[in-house]
Design an enzyme around this catalytic site. Structure first.
Site, PDB file in Angstrom:
ATOM      1  N   SER A 250       0.833  -1.200   0.000  1.00 27.96           N
ATOM      2  CA  SER A 250       0.000   0.000   0.000  1.00 27.96           C
ATOM      3  C   SER A 250       0.874   1.258   0.000  1.00 27.96           C
ATOM      4  O   SER A 250       1.596   1.495  -0.969  1.00 27.96           O
ATOM      5  CB  SER A 250      -0.964  -0.027   1.188  1.00 27.96           C
ATOM      6  OG  SER A 250      -1.981   0.928   1.043  1.00 27.96           O
ATOM      7  N   HIS A 395      -7.152  -5.745  -1.187  1.00 23.97           N
ATOM      8  CA  HIS A 395      -6.034  -4.853  -0.914  1.00 23.97           C
ATOM      9  C   HIS A 395      -5.038  -5.483   0.059  1.00 23.97           C
ATOM     10  O   HIS A 395      -5.418  -5.916   1.145  1.00 23.97           O
ATOM     11  CB  HIS A 395      -6.563  -3.527  -0.353  1.00 23.97           C
ATOM     12  CG  HIS A 395      -5.516  -2.466  -0.208  1.00 23.97           C
ATOM     13  ND1 HIS A 395      -4.787  -1.982  -1.266  1.00 23.97           N
ATOM     14  CD2 HIS A 395      -5.069  -1.790   0.891  1.00 23.97           C
ATOM     15  CE1 HIS A 395      -3.952  -1.066  -0.848  1.00 23.97           C
ATOM     16  NE2 HIS A 395      -4.087  -0.936   0.463  1.00 23.97           N
TER      17      HIS A 395
END
Length: 424
Positions: A250, A395
């Site tokens: 991320s 994610h």
């Protein structure tokens, strides 16, 4: 430890000698780097802690039940426990705000450090003059950013194998995610523990950059970029590590891509051997046409929501209204992709990008991977083997797909591909 004679001609500017490495917590470094419980802000810790607990135990369970029933009755997919995990993560990110990050979560995460890490190594780093004068380095050419000439940061030695040889043994520097606003989370520690078991001879270092969950503009971009480069320089210059992999998820994916971009813009010679960006935050403040609508639809299956993505972007760049961050290549890597720069980068280090087809950032990551492939066209430095799109993955899925059973963990397709890339 390498000596000055072992360094290249720029060594005069790398003030990374023993007298610059501070192994005790100075008051200056503690203020800049450490996030913990502060008695002077006791009422803020209590207020935001109670607010977070109230939302977590009332709003979040209701949405988990609602979203689970929605999946079951709409029958778009077969319901499984993985969906509960995603919904919990998504709704937990939805209730966050800047103050909960600052006064609740970050102090809570830091409390886990003493039982996990050894004492941190503090680094005081003078930015090389040549970096500051490079015409391609917008961090210093854009004087409205007020970039510091000296930064202080720290890192932890999560694993340092006995008899470690920096000239040959592998080193993993892991830059954690969290929108640059959150400290290292327990899920990342579980991932690193399995990495340690998979590569027993590999050293693992964890940078602890300054988080942006604060109103202090001096602790926001570009500080994090400079701190991460400082750690990279320490590892390769002072520790003398040659077999180096940098990995991040991320915001950490944003960090590792920005490190090699910074190195290229400053015409550096030394690069990491491998770069692994897991669900990289390729555009922190920019949205393509139709991307917001895409995110609204996709977040139904992801563990991240559009609200928190936008909040972290605002926190990253701060309130500097004099700067157009849309065109900043370090803030929005994909939007401002510089083909010639990345052509050169891809000849110097192997880059891998992973993301899930279900995740909020898949729109920008798909474009980023395509641009890298086009930059490598005719040379095969970046091919389909360098991109992993996990089917129905979410994610930072490789970080969150944790299992204590190493055979089971290494057989997870996304994990297996990452391990294969590291060994290649």
């Amino acid at each position: 430890m390498v000596t000055n004679s072992d360094l290249d001609s720029k060594a005069v500017y790398y003030r990374l000698q023993e007298n610059d490495i501070i192994n005790v917590v100075s008051s200056e470094n503690a203020v800049q780097n450490d996030v913990g419980f502060r008695w002077s802000a006791l009422h803020l810790h209590l207020f935001h802690g109670l607010k977070f607990a109230a939302l977590l135990f009332t709003i979040v369970p209701v949405f988990i039940m609602f979203d689970c029933m929605k999946i079951i009755f709409q029958r778009k997919r077969r319901f499984c426990l993985d969906h509960v995990n995603r919904i919990f993560l998504r709704q937990s990110s939805w209730i966050l705000d800047e103050r909960i990050c600052e006064y609740v979560l970050n102090p809570l995460f830091v409390c886990l450090y003493p039982s996990t890490f050894s004492s941190p190594t503090y680094v005081k780093y003078d930015i090389p003059i040549e970096d500051q004068k490079s015409p391609e380095n917008n961090i210093f050419q854009n004087h409205r950013l007020n970039a510091p000439n000296t930064v202080s940061t720290k890192f932890y030695r999560y694993v340092m194998p006995e008899g470690f040889d920096p000239a040959t043994d592998p080193v993993l520097v892991f830059y954690h995610g969290g929108g640059y606003a959150l400290k290292l989370t327990p899920t990342s520690l579980s991932f690193l523990n399995n990495m340690r078991n998979a590569f027993p001879k590999m050293a693992i270092l964890v940078p602890d950059y300054t988080v942006t969950a604060t109103d202090d503009q001096s602790r926001k971009y570009p500080l994090q970029i400079l701190q991460n480069v400082a750690i990279f320089d320490y590892v390769v210059k002072t520790m003398g590590c040659k077999n180096l992999t940098i990995m991040g998820d991320s915001a950490g994916g944003n960090a590792v891509l920005n490190i090699v971009l910074y190195l290229r813009k400053c015409n550096r010679v030394i690069y990491p051997k491998k770069v692994i960006a897991i669900s990289p935050w390729a555009n922190a403040t920019f949205f393509h046409e139709g991307e917001r609508e895409y995110m609204q639809r996709t977040q139904e299956w992801d563990g991240l929501c559009l609200k928190s993505h936008s909040m972290f972007g605002r926190m990253f760049v701060g309130s500097n209204s004099n700067v157009d961050f849309t065109s900043d290549p370090f803030v929005n890597i994909e939007k401002n992709f510089e083909t010639e720069m990345w052509q050169d980068i891809l000849t110097k280090c192997s880059v891998m990008i992973t993301y899930g087809s279900d995740e909020l950032l898949s729109f920008q990551n798909k474009i980023l991977a395509k641009k890298m492939s086009e930059a490598s066209e005719g040379h095969n430095y970046f091919t389909s083997k360098n991109v992993l799109v996990e089917h129905q993955g979410y994610h930072t899925g490789p970080i969150l797909n944790y299992s204590r059973n190493m055979d089971r963990w290494t057989s997870i397709p996304s994990i297996a591909r990452i391990l294969e890339f590291m060994q290649s």
